[in-house]
Design a protein around this motif. Structure first.
Motif, PDB file in Angstrom:
ATOM      1  N   ILE A  65      -5.055   0.881   6.945  1.00  0.00           N
ATOM      2  CA  ILE A  65      -5.227  -0.143   5.902  1.00  0.00           C
ATOM      3  C   ILE A  65      -5.726   0.510   4.616  1.00  0.00           C
ATOM      4  O   ILE A  65      -5.218   0.226   3.518  1.00  0.00           O
ATOM      5  CB  ILE A  65      -6.213  -1.227   6.364  1.00  0.00           C
ATOM      6  CG1 ILE A  65      -5.652  -1.976   7.572  1.00  0.00           C
ATOM      7  CG2 ILE A  65      -6.520  -2.206   5.223  1.00  0.00           C
ATOM      8  CD1 ILE A  65      -6.660  -2.896   8.247  1.00  0.00           C
ATOM      9  N   GLU A  66      -6.699   1.390   4.760  1.00  0.00           N
ATOM     10  CA  GLU A  66      -7.263   2.081   3.591  1.00  0.00           C
ATOM     11  C   GLU A  66      -6.197   2.899   2.868  1.00  0.00           C
ATOM     12  O   GLU A  66      -6.092   2.858   1.636  1.00  0.00           O
ATOM     13  CB  GLU A  66      -8.399   2.998   4.057  1.00  0.00           C
ATOM     14  CG  GLU A  66      -9.012   3.822   2.940  1.00  0.00           C
ATOM     15  CD  GLU A  66      -9.975   4.872   3.480  1.00  0.00           C
ATOM     16  OE1 GLU A  66     -10.311   5.784   2.703  1.00  0.00           O
ATOM     17  OE2 GLU A  66     -10.371   4.802   4.659  1.00  0.00           O
ATOM     18  N   GLY A  68      -3.009   2.468   2.791  1.00  0.00           N
ATOM     19  CA  GLY A  68      -2.098   1.588   2.084  1.00  0.00           C
ATOM     20  C   GLY A  68      -2.691   1.048   0.799  1.00  0.00           C
ATOM     21  O   GLY A  68      -2.015   0.981  -0.238  1.00  0.00           O
ATOM     22  N   CYS A 104       3.814  -0.008   3.706  1.00  0.00           N
ATOM     23  CA  CYS A 104       2.513  -0.090   4.392  1.00  0.00           C
ATOM     24  C   CYS A 104       2.358  -1.459   5.059  1.00  0.00           C
ATOM     25  O   CYS A 104       1.417  -2.212   4.746  1.00  0.00           O
ATOM     26  CB  CYS A 104       1.379   0.149   3.394  1.00  0.00           C
ATOM     27  SG  CYS A 104       1.599   1.577   2.320  1.00  0.00           S
ATOM     28  N   SER A 107      -1.066  -2.411   6.653  1.00  0.00           N
ATOM     29  CA  SER A 107      -2.089  -2.634   5.639  1.00  0.00           C
ATOM     30  C   SER A 107      -1.880  -4.000   4.994  1.00  0.00           C
ATOM     31  O   SER A 107      -2.814  -4.801   4.876  1.00  0.00           O
ATOM     32  CB  SER A 107      -2.027  -1.528   4.582  1.00  0.00           C
ATOM     33  OG  SER A 107      -3.053  -1.676   3.637  1.00  0.00           O
ATOM     34  N   ILE A 130     -12.463   0.016   2.499  1.00  0.00           N
ATOM     35  CA  ILE A 130     -11.452  -1.037   2.317  1.00  0.00           C
ATOM     36  C   ILE A 130     -11.969  -2.105   1.352  1.00  0.00           C
ATOM     37  O   ILE A 130     -11.263  -2.535   0.438  1.00  0.00           O
ATOM     38  CB  ILE A 130     -11.089  -1.671   3.675  1.00  0.00           C
ATOM     39  CG1 ILE A 130     -10.262  -0.688   4.516  1.00  0.00           C
ATOM     40  CG2 ILE A 130     -10.321  -2.981   3.478  1.00  0.00           C
ATOM     41  CD1 ILE A 130     -10.085  -1.124   5.956  1.00  0.00           C
TER      42      ILE A 130
END
Length: 213
Positions: A65-66, A68, A104, A107, A130
């Protein structure tokens, strides 16, 4: 390159390979259906090595996630810092959101599906990062809208940060709709999916412009 820098570069390569393997597995098997053992085998590293770089499967997902959000932040920053007019910059931001969704997906899905109640009191470094990236992106977009107000392209009564949330929600929902029902809508209306998205994005931004597109 010094020894320390070389070691960090090697470690970064290992982390990236593990993340890439996990992303593929999350797409194929789902997050719940994927195990650390699966990630170990797919990446070619032992379980011990995987745990040397990531605390858990959740940590791996958070790092995905980060990653992305970093790419999205950089794309949005480039868009808002360009010399284009407000609408052209906005269209570049929308294009970045479409790319973010395509490149992504985990994400995109987790950022838009997360609830404030999902965030516990004890935050991991990845979750803190995040949240920091989300705050930074919102700030970039709010500054962009404020700039539009100052230039007379956006209505003076618009509240920048509230508008960021409204536009983010609208843009994300349109992209998700295009993914699930885009082909049906395009066939029904006799247009391309991209044309549908362009129309939707314009409808969203028209609501805050001094002069409609």
């Amino acid at each position: 390159m010094g020894r320390e820098n070389k070691n960090e570069a090697v470690a970064a390569l290992h982390r990236e390979r593990i993340l890439n393997a996990a992303e593929v597995l999350f797409s194929e098997k789902g997050f719940e259906g994927t195990t650390i053992e699966n990630i170990s085998k797919a990446s070619g590293y032992s379980r011990r090595t995987v745990y040397a770089y990531y605390e858990s499967k959740d940590d791996i997902l958070h790092r995905i996630i980060e990653k992305g959000l970093v790419s999205l932040r950089d794309g949005i920053k480039a868009a808002v810092m360009s010399d284009d007019d407000f609408v052209s910059c906005y269209k570049r931001i929308c294009a970045e959101m479409v790319r973010y969704h395509k490149d992504c997906p985990h994400s995109f899905e987790n950022v838009n599906g997360a609830r404030s109640g999902d965030i516990g009191a004890e935050l991991s470094p990845a979750v803190k990062e995040i949240l920091a990236l989300g705050t930074e992106i919102n700030g970039l977009l709010a500054d962009f809208i404020e700039m539009g107000i100052e230039r007379g392209e956006v209505r003076s009564g618009v509240v920048p940060m509230m508008t960021v949330y409204v536009l983010w929600s609208g843009i994300s929902s349109l992209i998700s709709l295009a993914e699930t029902k885009g082909e049906f809508i395009a066939k029904q209306l006799g247009i391309s999916v991209n044309k549908f998205l362009e129309y939707g994005f314009e409808q969203l931004i028209d609501s805050i412009l001094e002069e409609r597109i």
